[in-house]
Write a protein that holds these residues in place. Structure first.
Motif, PDB file in Angstrom:
ATOM      1  N   ALA A  26       0.806  -1.217   0.000  1.00 30.96           N
ATOM      2  CA  ALA A  26       0.000   0.000   0.000  1.00 30.96           C
ATOM      3  C   ALA A  26       0.840   1.269   0.000  1.00 30.96           C
ATOM      4  O   ALA A  26       0.275   2.370  -0.042  1.00 30.96           O
ATOM      5  N   ALA A  27       2.158   1.156   0.064  1.00 31.80           N
ATOM      6  CA  ALA A  27       3.009   2.344   0.112  1.00 31.80           C
ATOM      7  C   ALA A  27       2.746   3.210  -1.124  1.00 31.80           C
ATOM      8  O   ALA A  27       2.725   2.701  -2.252  1.00 31.80           O
ATOM      9  N   PRO A  28       2.568   4.501  -0.957  1.00 28.91           N
ATOM     10  CA  PRO A  28       2.255   5.370  -2.095  1.00 28.91           C
ATOM     11  C   PRO A  28       3.462   5.752  -2.932  1.00 28.91           C
ATOM     12  O   PRO A  28       3.314   6.411  -3.962  1.00 28.91           O
ATOM     13  N   VAL A  29       4.656   5.341  -2.505  1.00 29.88           N
ATOM     14  CA  VAL A  29       5.889   5.676  -3.237  1.00 29.88           C
ATOM     15  C   VAL A  29       6.419   4.420  -3.921  1.00 29.88           C
ATOM     16  O   VAL A  29       6.035   3.303  -3.566  1.00 29.88           O
ATOM     17  N   PRO A  30       7.301   4.560  -4.897  1.00 26.59           N
ATOM     18  CA  PRO A  30       7.871   3.379  -5.576  1.00 26.59           C
ATOM     19  C   PRO A  30       8.592   2.462  -4.595  1.00 26.59           C
ATOM     20  O   PRO A  30       9.300   2.915  -3.695  1.00 26.59           O
ATOM     21  N   THR A  31       8.403   1.168  -4.790  1.00 30.80           N
ATOM     22  CA  THR A  31       9.024   0.162  -3.929  1.00 30.80           C
ATOM     23  C   THR A  31       9.813  -0.815  -4.794  1.00 30.80           C
ATOM     24  O   THR A  31       9.336  -1.269  -5.833  1.00 30.80           O
ATOM     25  N   ILE A  32      11.029  -1.141  -4.362  1.00 31.96           N
ATOM     26  CA  ILE A  32      11.921  -2.016  -5.115  1.00 31.96           C
ATOM     27  C   ILE A  32      12.440  -3.103  -4.193  1.00 31.96           C
ATOM     28  O   ILE A  32      12.963  -2.808  -3.114  1.00 31.96           O
ATOM     29  N   ALA A  33      12.282  -4.352  -4.587  1.00 29.21           N
ATOM     30  CA  ALA A  33      12.819  -5.472  -3.827  1.00 29.21           C
ATOM     31  C   ALA A  33      14.147  -5.895  -4.431  1.00 29.21           C
ATOM     32  O   ALA A  33      14.260  -6.048  -5.654  1.00 29.21           O
ATOM     33  N   ALA A  34      15.158  -6.081  -3.584  1.00 27.31           N
ATOM     34  CA  ALA A  34      16.460  -6.582  -4.011  1.00 27.31           C
ATOM     35  C   ALA A  34      16.628  -7.977  -3.425  1.00 27.31           C
ATOM     36  O   ALA A  34      16.963  -8.132  -2.255  1.00 27.31           O
ATOM     37  N   VAL A  35      16.361  -8.990  -4.246  1.00 25.54           N
ATOM     38  CA  VAL A  35      16.322 -10.372  -3.772  1.00 25.54           C
ATOM     39  C   VAL A  35      17.610 -11.086  -4.167  1.00 25.54           C
ATOM     40  O   VAL A  35      17.833 -11.386  -5.334  1.00 25.54           O
ATOM     41  N   GLY A  36      18.437 -11.383  -3.158  1.00 22.96           N
ATOM     42  CA  GLY A  36      19.703 -12.024  -3.429  1.00 22.96           C
ATOM     43  C   GLY A  36      19.810 -13.425  -2.861  1.00 22.96           C
ATOM     44  O   GLY A  36      20.891 -14.005  -2.827  1.00 22.96           O
ATOM     45  N   GLY A  37      18.695 -13.992  -2.410  1.00 26.83           N
ATOM     46  CA  GLY A  37      18.684 -15.341  -1.856  1.00 26.83           C
ATOM     47  C   GLY A  37      17.321 -15.961  -2.044  1.00 26.83           C
ATOM     48  O   GLY A  37      16.493 -15.458  -2.808  1.00 26.83           O
ATOM     49  N   ALA A  38      17.072 -17.029  -1.327  1.00 25.23           N
ATOM     50  CA  ALA A  38      15.808 -17.746  -1.489  1.00 25.23           C
ATOM     51  C   ALA A  38      14.651 -16.992  -0.851  1.00 25.23           C
ATOM     52  O   ALA A  38      14.757 -16.488   0.268  1.00 25.23           O
ATOM     53  N   VAL A  41       8.864  -3.118  -8.267  1.00 27.45           N
ATOM     54  CA  VAL A  41       9.948  -3.632  -9.099  1.00 27.45           C
ATOM     55  C   VAL A  41      10.717  -4.670  -8.290  1.00 27.45           C
ATOM     56  O   VAL A  41      11.008  -4.455  -7.110  1.00 27.45           O
ATOM     57  N   VAL A  42      11.040  -5.786  -8.940  1.00 29.15           N
ATOM     58  CA  VAL A  42      11.822  -6.843  -8.292  1.00 29.15           C
ATOM     59  C   VAL A  42      13.137  -7.004  -9.043  1.00 29.15           C
ATOM     60  O   VAL A  42      13.143  -7.270 -10.243  1.00 29.15           O
ATOM     61  N   LEU A  43      14.233  -6.831  -8.334  1.00 23.10           N
ATOM     62  CA  LEU A  43      15.564  -7.058  -8.875  1.00 23.10           C
ATOM     63  C   LEU A  43      16.147  -8.293  -8.198  1.00 23.10           C
ATOM     64  O   LEU A  43      15.897  -8.522  -7.013  1.00 23.10           O
ATOM     65  N   VAL A  44      16.917  -9.075  -8.936  1.00 19.45           N
ATOM     66  CA  VAL A  44      17.443 -10.331  -8.386  1.00 19.45           C
ATOM     67  C   VAL A  44      18.890 -10.525  -8.778  1.00 19.45           C
ATOM     68  O   VAL A  44      19.394  -9.916  -9.734  1.00 19.45           O
ATOM     69  N   ALA A  61      10.509 -10.998 -12.153  1.00 15.80           N
ATOM     70  CA  ALA A  61      11.498  -9.993 -11.777  1.00 15.80           C
ATOM     71  C   ALA A  61      11.860  -9.156 -13.002  1.00 15.80           C
ATOM     72  O   ALA A  61      11.612  -9.566 -14.146  1.00 15.80           O
ATOM     73  N   TRP A  62      12.465  -8.006 -12.746  1.00 10.87           N
ATOM     74  CA  TRP A  62      12.773  -7.074 -13.823  1.00 10.87           C
ATOM     75  C   TRP A  62      14.171  -7.282 -14.379  1.00 10.87           C
ATOM     76  O   TRP A  62      14.364  -7.366 -15.580  1.00 10.87           O
ATOM     77  N   ARG A  63      15.182  -7.364 -13.491  1.00 11.49           N
ATOM     78  CA  ARG A  63      16.555  -7.566 -13.945  1.00 11.49           C
ATOM     79  C   ARG A  63      17.272  -8.529 -13.018  1.00 11.49           C
ATOM     80  O   ARG A  63      16.987  -8.587 -11.824  1.00 11.49           O
ATOM     81  N   CYS A  64      18.228  -9.252 -13.591  1.00 21.01           N
ATOM     82  CA  CYS A  64      19.107 -10.130 -12.823  1.00 21.01           C
ATOM     83  C   CYS A  64      20.537  -9.641 -13.017  1.00 21.01           C
ATOM     84  O   CYS A  64      21.004  -9.533 -14.157  1.00 21.01           O
ATOM     85  N   VAL A  65      21.210  -9.316 -11.917  1.00 20.63           N
ATOM     86  CA  VAL A  65      22.578  -8.811 -11.980  1.00 20.63           C
ATOM     87  C   VAL A  65      23.434  -9.572 -10.971  1.00 20.63           C
ATOM     88  O   VAL A  65      22.900 -10.202 -10.049  1.00 20.63           O
ATOM     89  N   PRO A  66      24.751  -9.548 -11.107  1.00 21.20           N
ATOM     90  CA  PRO A  66      25.599 -10.204 -10.110  1.00 21.20           C
ATOM     91  C   PRO A  66      25.305  -9.686  -8.706  1.00 21.20           C
ATOM     92  O   PRO A  66      24.893  -8.535  -8.523  1.00 21.20           O
TER      93      PRO A  66
END
Length: 261
Positions: free
Chosen positions: A92-104, A118-121, A176-181
């Motif tokens: 419900a946050a009214p501002v942009p939210t980005i998840a940085a998922v680096g594990g399970a 946005v989901v980044l992995v 997810a949107w992008r996968c990076v190291p």
């Protein structure tokens, strides 16, 4: 200036309008106990109260979130609906939210990135709903959010058939949107969040609200009407003309060479 704080099991840092909310219960693999969920909800509220214009959700490694606490599931004194406070406040946050998922992300832990815009992995990320393996039906809007990103077939494969996705596969399937190291994961999240935070906050909030509302519409005509209302609002605001003049001046100085990653 960075401001740091701890809200129980979730750490908060706010710098230049960007808030990093870090799940920090690695001994329990950041499992979604009621305490962690409540702390996440509180931390979202605190970040917004401190003027955050974008939120980044991260987690202490190596596991992003091991899902619902098994002890919590056995404690029938806690209503199931109360276990989703953190995810719901994030969504419900009214501002942009980005998840940085680096594990399970396991079980209900998948709900947290699904609640973000946005989901980044990294390649080490893994999305494994696994609800049915512990004899519980998915909750918190899990199926709806998952199908919205991966389609009904993807949700069926992951939830009904027990499939799981790596970071690269999550990008290929739309989860997810992008996968990076791994070393680039949080810097990328902070970079995108910083761009969002640097924009007109009122305009960003209105655009996010329009995006959310448009997902419930049935036709392009309805979406165009919704956007026209918001667009009229934007051009009638004080300072609009001056903003356009600044853009024109910047274009005269040369092409926009901002880094795109």
């Amino acid at each position: 200036m960075a401001v740091s704080a701890e809200a129980g099991l979730v750490e908060l840092t706010v710098c230049d309008g960007v808030a990093v909310l870090r799940l920090n219960d690695p001994e329990r693999r950041n499992a979604l106990s009621k305490a962690l969920s409540d702390d996440l909800a509180l931390t979202v509220e605190t970040a917004l109260a401190r003027g955050a214009r974008a939120l980044v959700l991260a987690a202490a490694p190596p596991v992003f979130c091991a899902g619902g606490s098994l002890d919590g599931l056995l404690n029938r004194a806690v209503p199931l609906a109360d276990m989703y406070a953190g995810m719901e406040r994030l969504a419900a946050a009214p501002v942009p939210t980005i998840a940085a998922v680096g594990g399970a992300a396991v079980g209900a832990g998948v709900n947290l990135p699904l609640a973000c815009d946005v989901v980044l992995v990294s390649p080490e990320a893994r999305f494994d709903p696994r609800f049915l393996d512990v004899g519980i039906h998915p909750g918190g809007g899990h199926l709806w959010r998952l199908a919205a990103r991966t389609g009904a077939q993807g949700a069926a494969a992951l939830v009904l058939c027990g499939d799981a996705l790596t970071g690269e596969e999550a990008v290929a399937r739309g989860l997810a949107w992008r996968c990076v190291p791994a070393a680039e994961l949080e810097p990328l999240a902070l970079r995108l969040a910083g761009r969002a935070a640097a924009r007109d906050p009122e305009l960003v909030r209105r655009a996010k609200a329009t995006l959310t509302a448009s997902l419930a519409l049935d036709t392009a005509e309805e979406a165009a009407a919704l956007e026209l209302t918001a667009q009229r609002w934007s051009v009638e605001r004080p300072g609009f003309a001056e903003g356009v003049r600044r853009v024109k001046a910047a274009l005269r100085r040369g092409p926009d060479d901002r880094e795109r990653r």
